[in-house]
Scaffold this active site. Structure first.
Site, PDB file in Angstrom:
ATOM      1  N   ALA A 148     -77.249  61.656  11.133  1.00 25.90           N
ATOM      2  CA  ALA A 148     -77.108  63.047  10.691  1.00 25.90           C
ATOM      3  C   ALA A 148     -76.219  63.054   9.453  1.00 25.90           C
ATOM      4  CB  ALA A 148     -76.464  63.863  11.805  1.00 25.90           C
TER       5      ALA A 148
ATOM      6  N   GLY B 271     -78.497  59.825  14.517  1.00 32.56           N
ATOM      7  CA  GLY B 271     -79.636  60.728  14.485  1.00 32.56           C
ATOM      8  C   GLY B 271     -80.876  60.067  13.904  1.00 32.56           C
TER       9      GLY B 271
ATOM     10  N   GLU C 232     -82.392  58.311  16.683  1.00 29.76           N
ATOM     11  CA  GLU C 232     -82.921  59.334  17.600  1.00 29.76           C
ATOM     12  C   GLU C 232     -84.261  59.882  17.102  1.00 29.76           C
ATOM     13  OE1 GLU C 232     -79.011  61.350  17.582  1.00 29.76           O
ATOM     14  OE2 GLU C 232     -79.277  61.522  19.752  1.00 29.76           O
TER      15      GLU C 232
ATOM     16  N   GLU D 268     -72.282  57.184  17.047  1.00 31.74           N
ATOM     17  CA  GLU D 268     -71.623  58.496  17.073  1.00 31.74           C
ATOM     18  C   GLU D 268     -70.244  58.471  17.726  1.00 31.74           C
ATOM     19  OE1 GLU D 268     -74.808  57.973  17.711  1.00 31.74           O
ATOM     20  OE2 GLU D 268     -76.056  59.624  16.977  1.00 31.74           O
TER      21      GLU D 268
END
Ligand code: 3H9
Length: 699
Positions: free
Chosen positions: A68, A107, A110, A130
Site C-alpha cells: 500500500a 498489499g 495481497e 506490515e
C-alpha cells in the site's frame, strides 16, 4: 481510462485473448489511490470484454506492487480501498493471474492472493512486512494466507514480516509456479498455459482454514513475552484466528482491527522510522560525485578498529589493519577472525567466503608507510588529541593524493585534527558504533573544510556497508553522544534523589528502550565515563550538580560487565542482579549530601529522562549539528536502542507537544535551574504551535 485527469498508472492492453494489466507507479508501484482505482477499472473492463478469456497483472519497472502507499496512512481513506479492489478481482468470472517480480510485499502480495494463480520470477521475493510498520496485512492477507498455507505458517510469515524468496514461496504453497523471463512475456505464456489447462486456477476464498488453537495460543504467549509493548501483533493473531470462519466475517473483523492499528501512535512512529532510514541520505552534498573506494586502511586493532575492519571486509573491500606492534596486530586479527566466524554462524557469510576474505582481502602492518596506496584511511586509536594529530601528520605525508582521511573519534574536534594536515578538505569524521560490524548507525561528521565529494564518499561508504549514514556537525559528542552525555546526568540525579539504578533501568526499558542507562554504562565500561569526568572536571561549571556515585564504584575497581561487577553483579551464569554494594554507596553519598530520598514513579522517571533527551536534542538542532529533527531520530533509532515504535526522540516530542515540554522543563527548573533550561526553539514552537515534523518538511 479518464483522460482529463493525470494519466492512470494502470494500463489495460489486449493481446489476442489475453488482457494485460500493467501497473506503472514508480519507484515501487505502491498501491496508491490512482493504482487502486485503475486496477479495479481495468479488471472490470477486461471482464466485460468478450474477446478476453484470461487476465494477467504485472508491474512495470523493477517490481510488482511493493505494498500500500504508506504515505496515505493517517489521511482519510479514499474508495476504492484495497480490500474492495482485491475482492472484486477474486470475484472476477475470468481467470486472473499475477506475475510477481522484484518485491511483492504487503498489499502487493495481497493483490496476488486475490488472483486465481500466482507465478513468480526466480528473483522475486514475497512477504507481508506490515507488522514492521505497526499494522498487519489489512487487505485480506490474514484470511487468505492461512487458507493457503495453514495457521502456523501464516502466523510465522505475518508476525515476522520476513521476505520469502521464490523457491521457498513455491515450497510453502504461496505461489503456484516459478517462470523465467520478462514479466510481460511470462504473462503471455502463462495465459496460454491457463487456457490449455496446464496451470490450474482457484480462489483462496474457496479453501478452508484448519483450526489450530494451540498455535494461536503459543503465538499470543510469545508476543506477550517478547514484545509486550507492541500493539499490532496481537491484533494480527486475532484476525488470523477468524480465518476458520466465513470469509466475509473474517474480512470485516480484519478491517476493523486494521483500522485500530492505523489509528495507533505506534503506526505513526514505525512509519516515521521507515522514512527516517531513507531521509537521512538526502544531504546537501547528494549531487557531488563520491570518490572510488576499493581499499581501506584501519589504524587501531582494538574492538572498534577490528569491528570497522570486519564491516569493510564483509562488504567486499580490501582492508589493511595497522597496529603498533606484532602482538597488538595479532590480537586485532584474532578479533576480526572471531567476528567473521560469528557472521558465518548468523548466516551472513559462507565458510568459503570467510576463508577467501582472510586469505585475499585482509593484510596487516606495523608501518603506516604501507598506507600510501589505500583509498580511505580510518583512524580508530584511543581518544587522545595529540596521538590523533600525530597520526594525521604522518598520514598527510604518506597517503596518496585524493585519499580520504577519516577519524573515528567519538567527540574530539575534527577541525583541529584536520588543521595539522595540508589537505583538510580530505578529512572527515566517520563515527562508528560498537560493535561496528553490527550496529547500523554511522555518523558522518562534516568538518569546516571537508569537501562535498568527501562527504558524498562517506555516505556512499555507509550504503556499501549497509549502514545508516547520518550527517552531523562538529561539537563535543556530535549528535548522539552529546545528547547521551546530557541525559545520563538526569539518570544520576534521579539516582541521587531517591530512585535505584534498577528502577531507572526498568522504567526506561518499560518505555521501550533496549537497555537502561546504568546497564549501558556497565556494558560500555564504567572506566570510560570515569576518565571523561576527570577530563571534564577543570571546565565543569561550578553551578552544575555533580554526582560522585559512579566515581566511588570505579574506585573499587568495579568497571561493569568486564570486571564482573558495576551497577549490577554479573555472575558467570544466570542474569545480572543489582549490586548491593552500590546501594550502600548510594546511601552514603545521599547522607553526605544531606539528601532525604524521595519516591519517583516510573512515569516520572521516564518523563524526566525523555524531557532531558529532547531538550539537548533541540539544542543540537539549534546549533546546526543535526540538520533536521529526523536526522536525530535516525541516530537514536539506529545507534542507541531507541524504541522504534516511538519513532525517535523528535517524533516522540511531537506527540507530547512543545508546550507540554516547556511546562515540564519549567517545573523541573525549580529544583535545578542550571540543568533544566528551555531551549529557545522549543519556546518559540510552544508559542507558534510548530512541530518538528514541519521542520523536517522545510529543510
Ligand atoms: C500495506 O501494504 C498495507 C496493506 O496490508 C493493507 C492496505 C489496506 N509507500 O526503500 P527504497 C518509497 S503496508 C510509499 O529506498 P529499495 C521510499 O520511501 C506496506 N512509498 O528502495 C523511497 O522513497 P524516496 C507494505 C514507498 O529498492 C522509494 O520508495 N509494504 C513505499 O531499497 C524507494 O524505496 C512494505 O512495507 C510504500 N509502500 O527497497 C514495503 N515503499 O526515494 C516497504 C517504498 O523518496 N518498502 N517507498 O526516499 C520496502 O521495503 C522497500 O522500499 C522496497 C524497495 C523493498 C520495496
Amino acid at each position: 481510462m479518464d483522460m482529463t485527469a493525470d494519466p492512470s498508472p494502470v494500463t489495460l492492453e489486449i493481446v489476442g485473448a489475453t488482457a494485460l494489466i500493467i501497473i506503472d507507479n514508480p519507484p515501487v508501484n505502491a498501491a496508491s489511490h490512482a493504482v487502486r482505482a485503475g486496477l479495479a477499472e481495468a479488471v472490470a473492463k477486461a471482464e466485460a470484454d468478450d474477446a478476453v478469456d484470461v487476465i494477467a497483472v504485472y508491474g512495470a519497472g523493477r517490481t510488482f506492487i511493493a505494498g500500500a502507499d504508506i504515505r496515505e496512512f493517517g489521511k482519510p481513506s479514499k474508495d476504492p480501498i484495497l480490500p474492495q479492489v482485491i475482492n472484486g478481482m477474486e470475484a472476477c468470472s475470468k481467470p486472473v493471474v499475477t506475475i510477481l517480480h522484484g518485491t511483492a510485499l504487503g498489499g502487493g502480495f495481497e493483490v496476488a492472493l486475490g488472483a486465481h494463480a500466482r507465478v513468480a520470477l526466480p528473483s522475486a521475493q514475497v512477504g507481508l512486512p506490515e507488522i514492521t510498520l505497526g499494522i498487519f496485512p489489512g487487505a485480506g492477507g490474514t484470511q487468505r494466507v492461512p487458507r493457503l498455507i495453514g495457521i502456523p505458517a501464516a502466523l510465522e510469515m505475518i508476525l515476522s514480516g520476513r521476505r520469502i524468496g521464490a523457491d521457498e514461496a513455491l515450497k510453502m504453497g504461496l505461489i503456484d509456479r516459478i517462470d523465467e523471463g520478462e514479466p510481460r512475456e511470462v504473462a503471455l505464456r502463462v495465459a496460454e498455459d491457463i487456457r490449455a489447462g496446464r496451470l490450474a486456477t482457484r480462489k483462496c476464498s474457496d479453501l478452508a482454514t484448519t483450526p489450530d488453537d494451540a498455535a494461536l495460543e503459543a503465538a499470543t504467549a510469545d508476543i506477550k513475552r517478547k514484545q509486550p509493548n507492541l500493539f499490532s501483533p496481537l491484533k494480527a493473531v486475532e484476525a488470523i484466528a477468524a480465518s476458520t470462519g466465513p470469509l466475509e466475517a473474517g474480512l470485516k473483523l480484519e478491517r476493523a482491527l486494521f483500522m485500530q492499528c492505523i489509528d495507533s501512535p505506534q503506526r505513526a512512529g514505525l512509519i516515521h522510522a521507515f522514512f527516517a532510514e531513507r531521509a537521512v541520505a538526502k544531504i546537501p552534498e547528494k549531487d557531488a560525485t563520491p570518490r572510488e573506494i576499493a581499499s581501506v586502511g584501519v589504524i587501531g586493532g582494538g574492538t572498534m578498529g577490528s569491528g570497522i575492519a570486519t564491516a569493510a571486509l564483509l562488504s567486499g573491500l580490501s582492508v589493511t589493519l595497522a597496529e603498533r606492534d606484532a602482538d597488538a596486530l595479532s590480537r586485532g586479527r584474532g578479533t576480526i577472525e572471531k567476528n567473521l566466524a560469528q557472521a558465518v554462524k548468523r548466516g551472513k557469510l559462507t565458510e568459503e567466503k570467510r576463508e577467501a576474505i582472510l586469505a585475499d582481502k585482509l593484510s596487516t602492518t606495523t608501518e603506516l608507510a604501507d598506507f600510501g596506496g589505500v583509498d580511505l584511511v580510518i583512524e580508530a586509536v584511543f581518544e587522545d588529541m595529540e596521538v590523533k594529530k600525530d597520526i594525521f601528520r604522518q598520514l598527510d605525508a604518506i597517503a596518496k593524493p585524493g585519499a580520504v582521511l577519516a577519524t573515528n573519534t567519538s567527540y574530539l574536534d575534527i577541525d583541529e585534527i584536520a588543521a595539522v594536515t595540508a589537505r583538510p578538505a580530505d578529512v572527515i569524521g566517520l563515527h562508528f558504533f560498537s560493535p561496528a560490524h553490527i550496529m547500523r548507525l554511522l555518523e558522518v561528521v562534516v568538518a569546516d573544510k571537508t569537501a562535498p565529494e568527501v562527504v558524498a564518499t562517506g555516505f556512499a561508504l555507509a550504503k556499501r556497508l549497509r549502514k545508516v549514514g547520518v550527517r552531523a556537525g562538529v561539537c563535543d559528542g556530535f549528535i548522539g553522544n552529546r545528547i547521551l552525555s546530557h541525559y545520563k546526568k538526569v539518570a544520576d540525579y534521579l539516582m541521587m534523589d531517591g530512585a535505584s539504578p534498577e528502577q531507572i533501568d526498568r522504567a526506561v526499558t518499560g518505555f521501550g528502550f533496549a537497555m537502561g542507562p546504568f546497564a549501558v554504562s556497565d556494558l560500555a565500561g564504567l572506566d570510560i565515563g570515569w576518565a571523561a569526568r576527570k577530563r571534564q572536571a577543570a571546565t565543569r561549571p561550578p553551578e552544575e550538580r555533580y554526582i560522585p556515585i559512579a566515581d566511588r564504584i570505579c574506585e573499587n575497581g568495579w568497571f561493569g560487565r568486564k570486571t564482573g561487577q558495576g551497577f549490577y553483579l554479573y555472575p558467570d551464569e544466570g542474569k545480572p542482579t543489582p549490586n548491593p554494594e552500590v546501594a550502600k554507596i548510594i546511601e552514603a553519598e545521599r547522607a553526605k549530601a544531606g539528601i532525604t530520598p524521595r519516591d519517583f514513579s516510573d512515569d516520572e522517571i521516564v518523563s524526566r529522562f525523555m524531557t532531558a533527551m529532547i531538550a539537548e536534542a533541540v539544542r543540537v538542532l539549534e546549533d546546526g549539528i543535526a540538520r533536521r529533527p529526523i536526522d536525530i531520530d535516525a541516530v537514536y533509532l539506529f545507534g542507541y536502542g531507541f524504541p522504534r515504535f516511538r519513532g525517535g526522540p523528535m517524533h516522540y516530542a511531537d506527540t507530547l507537544g512543545a508546550a507540554e515540554l516547556v511546562r515540564r522543563i519549567e517545573t523541573y527548573a525549580k529544583e535545578d535551574a542550571h540543568y533544566w533550561q528551555v531551549p529557545q526553539m522549543l519556546r518559540d514552537m510552544a508559542v507558534s504551535g510548530g512541530t518538528f515534523a514541519a521542520l523536517n518538511e522545510e529543510r
